[in-house]
Design a protein around this motif. Structure first.
Motif, short mmCIF file in Angstrom:
data_model
loop_
_atom_site.label_atom_id
_atom_site.label_comp_id
_atom_site.label_asym_id
_atom_site.label_seq_id
_atom_site.Cartn_x
_atom_site.Cartn_y
_atom_site.Cartn_z
N THR A 118 0.90 -0.76 0.29
CA THR A 118 0.06 0.01 -0.20
C THR A 118 0.85 0.99 0.03
O THR A 118 2.23 0.82 -0.72
CB THR A 118 -1.42 -0.11 1.35
N TYR A 119 0.15 2.42 0.36
CA TYR A 119 1.26 3.76 -0.07
C TYR A 119 1.45 4.25 1.46
O TYR A 119 1.61 5.25 1.77
CB TYR A 119 0.24 4.60 -0.91
N SER A 120 1.35 3.40 2.68
CA SER A 120 1.63 4.09 4.33
C SER A 120 2.33 4.50 4.75
O SER A 120 2.32 5.03 5.37
CB SER A 120 0.80 2.94 4.91
N GLY A 121 3.43 4.28 3.75
CA GLY A 121 4.99 4.11 4.29
C GLY A 121 5.16 4.12 5.74
O GLY A 121 6.70 4.56 5.29
N SER A 122 4.98 3.67 6.12
CA SER A 122 5.06 2.91 7.45
C SER A 122 6.80 2.61 6.95
O SER A 122 7.45 2.75 8.33
CB SER A 122 4.21 1.59 8.18
N GLU A 123 6.69 1.40 5.83
CA GLU A 123 8.27 0.91 6.21
C GLU A 123 9.44 2.23 6.31
O GLU A 123 10.19 1.82 6.41
CB GLU A 123 7.81 0.03 4.59
N MET A 124 8.93 3.53 5.84
CA MET A 124 10.18 4.13 5.71
C MET A 124 10.42 5.20 6.97
O MET A 124 11.22 5.62 7.27
CB MET A 124 9.84 5.74 5.01
N THR A 125 10.00 4.58 8.30
CA THR A 125 9.96 5.20 9.35
C THR A 125 10.08 4.88 10.62
O THR A 125 9.84 3.24 10.92
CB THR A 125 8.58 6.03 9.66
N PRO A 126 10.83 4.64 11.59
CA PRO A 126 11.33 3.82 13.67
C PRO A 126 9.80 4.29 14.03
O PRO A 126 9.95 4.30 15.49
CB PRO A 126 12.22 4.98 13.35
N ILE A 127 8.38 4.62 13.87
CA ILE A 127 7.78 4.76 14.15
C ILE A 127 6.77 3.54 14.84
O ILE A 127 6.71 2.58 13.99
CB ILE A 127 6.58 5.60 14.31
N TRP A 128 6.89 3.20 15.81
CA TRP A 128 6.04 2.06 15.50
C TRP A 128 4.74 2.18 16.36
O TRP A 128 3.97 2.97 17.28
CB TRP A 128 6.91 0.64 16.95
N GLY A 129 3.43 0.65 17.01
CA GLY A 129 2.22 1.03 18.01
C GLY A 129 1.87 -0.11 17.85
O GLY A 129 1.46 -0.83 17.09
N ILE A 130 1.71 -0.09 19.30
CA ILE A 130 0.84 -1.41 19.22
C ILE A 130 -0.43 -1.37 20.32
O ILE A 130 -0.71 0.04 21.09
CB ILE A 130 1.94 -1.92 20.34
N THR A 131 -1.85 -2.08 20.01
CA THR A 131 -2.91 -1.64 20.62
C THR A 131 -2.89 -2.93 21.80
O THR A 131 -3.25 -3.46 21.45
CB THR A 131 -3.74 -1.26 19.77
N GLU A 132 -3.58 -2.06 23.12
CA GLU A 132 -3.46 -2.99 24.43
C GLU A 132 -5.37 -2.21 24.43
O GLU A 132 -5.17 -0.92 24.76
CB GLU A 132 -2.63 -2.90 25.45
N THR A 138 2.64 4.53 21.49
CA THR A 138 3.40 4.77 20.00
C THR A 138 4.69 4.65 20.43
O THR A 138 4.50 5.97 21.54
CB THR A 138 2.68 5.70 18.79
N GLY A 139 5.78 4.89 19.45
CA GLY A 139 7.38 5.84 19.58
C GLY A 139 8.17 5.42 18.24
O GLY A 139 7.03 4.85 17.58
N ARG A 140 9.02 5.87 18.72
CA ARG A 140 9.58 5.93 18.07
C ARG A 140 11.24 5.36 18.58
O ARG A 140 11.83 5.97 19.53
CB ARG A 140 10.54 7.67 17.04
N ASP A 141 12.05 4.82 17.57
CA ASP A 141 12.28 3.40 18.49
C ASP A 141 13.09 2.99 16.51
O ASP A 141 12.71 2.61 15.78
CB ASP A 141 12.15 2.30 18.76
N ARG A 142 14.11 3.35 16.56
CA ARG A 142 15.53 3.01 15.27
C ARG A 142 15.41 1.37 15.23
O ARG A 142 15.89 1.05 13.85
CB ARG A 142 16.80 3.70 15.09
N ALA A 143 15.23 0.95 15.94
CA ALA A 143 15.60 -0.95 16.79
C ALA A 143 14.16 -1.59 14.94
O ALA A 143 14.43 -2.62 14.89
CB ALA A 143 15.22 -1.42 17.61
N VAL A 144 13.01 -0.82 14.72
CA VAL A 144 12.11 -1.08 14.48
C VAL A 144 12.14 -0.75 12.92
O VAL A 144 11.62 -1.00 11.94
CB VAL A 144 11.01 -1.01 14.77
N LEU A 145 13.22 0.12 12.38
CA LEU A 145 13.21 0.74 10.98
C LEU A 145 13.40 -0.27 10.19
O LEU A 145 14.63 -1.90 10.21
CB LEU A 145 14.73 1.22 11.11
N PRO A 146 13.06 -0.49 9.13
CA PRO A 146 13.44 -1.62 8.30
C PRO A 146 14.71 -2.16 8.02
O PRO A 146 15.35 -0.61 7.97
CB PRO A 146 12.02 -2.09 7.23
#
Ligand code: NAD
Length: 357
Positions: A118-132, A138-146
């Motif tokens: 899709t065109y969401s762009g998530s693959e280019m960001t260090p932003i993660w999100g988890i729903t509970e 959400t947060g930013r962490d370079r460890a999650v960058l593809p």
């Protein structure tokens, strides 16, 4: 020229029609030998195809990815990865699947290869999100960058026209807000302008013929550039509004962006002449906010928050939440400003409210 800091994100990008066949070579390049392929249930077939292409480097397929990365889904995928001894993940799909890959990277440290569809762009960001429990952290962490992003436009021809249109406008929104972000830079301004130009040209063609390969290539190229804008800068009022509308009222992600963008652009652009000028060039218009509204109509995107299920009685809560936390914006909105902007977006007013700055 204004001062700036540009902090480049370390990612390898492989782009081109048919490039999915490079998957095994890209995995080997990263020295990965036991990959778990991730997808949504809808995209299981594509995940199996990716696993076939990986051959002996594939350790399994997990096709349970869901919107907004529920914590139990992330835990199930991480446990599956551990059980099969995976040393990395291949996330094949949209922002939901790539988000699942990021959640596993955050928790278990497994590197991710992203194959966006899709065109969401998530693959280019260090932003993660988890729903509970109904709340998205959400947060930013370079460890999650593809580590590697493999863009194959042929994988997007099956994305239905309405979803392509709203997903593409979601990408444009990243670039619009990057143009006036407090941490923008000359390179991001170039990415943003070119990304918007590519998507605005390609999306109306895709709306008529979703299988047009040239338009699909141009749109995916645009979404890469717009995603890089999202990864590199701090988003403003538009993303804040969409976060509240999606998080609290469960409005769908990409259609909400498509409804809100022209209204926020009409509000913000008078306060940011540089962004206004870049958008005029990218959209070949003297009135970018109306051009964005016209683009939404051309791709068949919804025009109002009412269509997406928001009640007018919900608007005060949206305003309260948006005003509760400070965020960067070229034009600080007052309560009245937000009321006017959201009322117009709620009814889908075609006359955009652009008050002088
Ligand atoms: P999505 O990943 O939820 O996909 C929507 C649907 O489309 C799914 O059912 C999927 O299986 C299907 N699909 C995807 N690609 C397809 C294709 N090529 N052909 C046919 N069907 C296809 O939607 P999305 O808009 O890509 O992602 C939305 C999610 O991503 C949201 O949770 C959002 O918060 C998140 N997101 C995160 C970031 C970030 O930087 N972390 C950026 C943008 C979006």
């Amino acid at each position: 020229m204004s001062a700036f800091v540009h902090d480049a994100l370390p990612m390898r990008v492989v782009f081109g029609p048919g490039r999915l066949t490079d998957l095994a070579a890209e995995a080997a390049r990263l020295d990965l030998h036991r990959l778990l392929v991730l997808s949504t249930p809808d995209q299981r077939d594509l995940a199996e195809r990716a696993a076939d292409l990986l051959g002996p480097l594939a350790a399994g397929v997990f096709s349970g990815a869901r919107m907004h990365v529920p914590a139990d889904t992330a835990a199930a995928a991480r446990d599956h990865a551990r059980r099969i001894g995976a040393d990395g993940c291949v996330a094949v799909g949209g922002g939901s699947t790539i988000g699942l890959g990021k959640a596993i990277a955050l928790d278990a440290g497994l590197p991710v290869i992203a194959v966006p569809t899709t065109y969401s762009g998530s693959e280019m960001t260090p932003i993660w999100g988890i729903t509970e429990a109904g709340r998205k952290r959400t947060g930013r962490d370079r460890a999650v960058l593809p580590r590697t992003v493999l863009y194959d436009p042929d994988l997007t021809t099956g994305l239905p026209a309405p979803l392509s249109g709203t997903s593409g406008i979601n990408a444009i929104a990243h670039a619009v807000e990057a143009l006036y972000a407090p941490d923008t830079s000359p390179i991001i301004e170039l990415f943003a302008e070119e990304g918007i130009r590519c998507l605005a040209a390609a999306l109306p063609i895709i709306a008529v013929d979703p299988t047009d390969r040239d338009a699909r290539s141009q749109a995916l190229r645009g979404s890469w550039l717009c995603g890089a804008c999202l990864g590199a800068t701090t988003m403003s009022l538009h993303h804040k509004l969409c976060h509240v509308l999606g998080g609290t009222f469960e409005l769908p992600h990409a259609p909400t962006h498509a409804v809100m963008l022209p209204h926020v652009a009409a509000f913000n652009l008078p306060a940011t002449p540089t962004a206004h000028a870049a958008l005029c060039r990218a959209l070949d218009t003297a009135d970018p906010a109306h051009a964005l509204a016209d683009l939404g109509i051309a791709v068949g995107a919804p025009c109002s928050l009412a269509e997406l299920g928001l009640r007018d009685t919900d608007l005060p809560e949206v305003i309260n939440q948006v005003l509760a936390q400070p965020y960067a914006n070229p034009r600080p909105p007052t309560h009245d400003d937000l009321e006017t902007l959201l009322s117009a977006a709620h009814t889908g007013a075609t006359h955009l409210v652009s008050r002088p700055w």
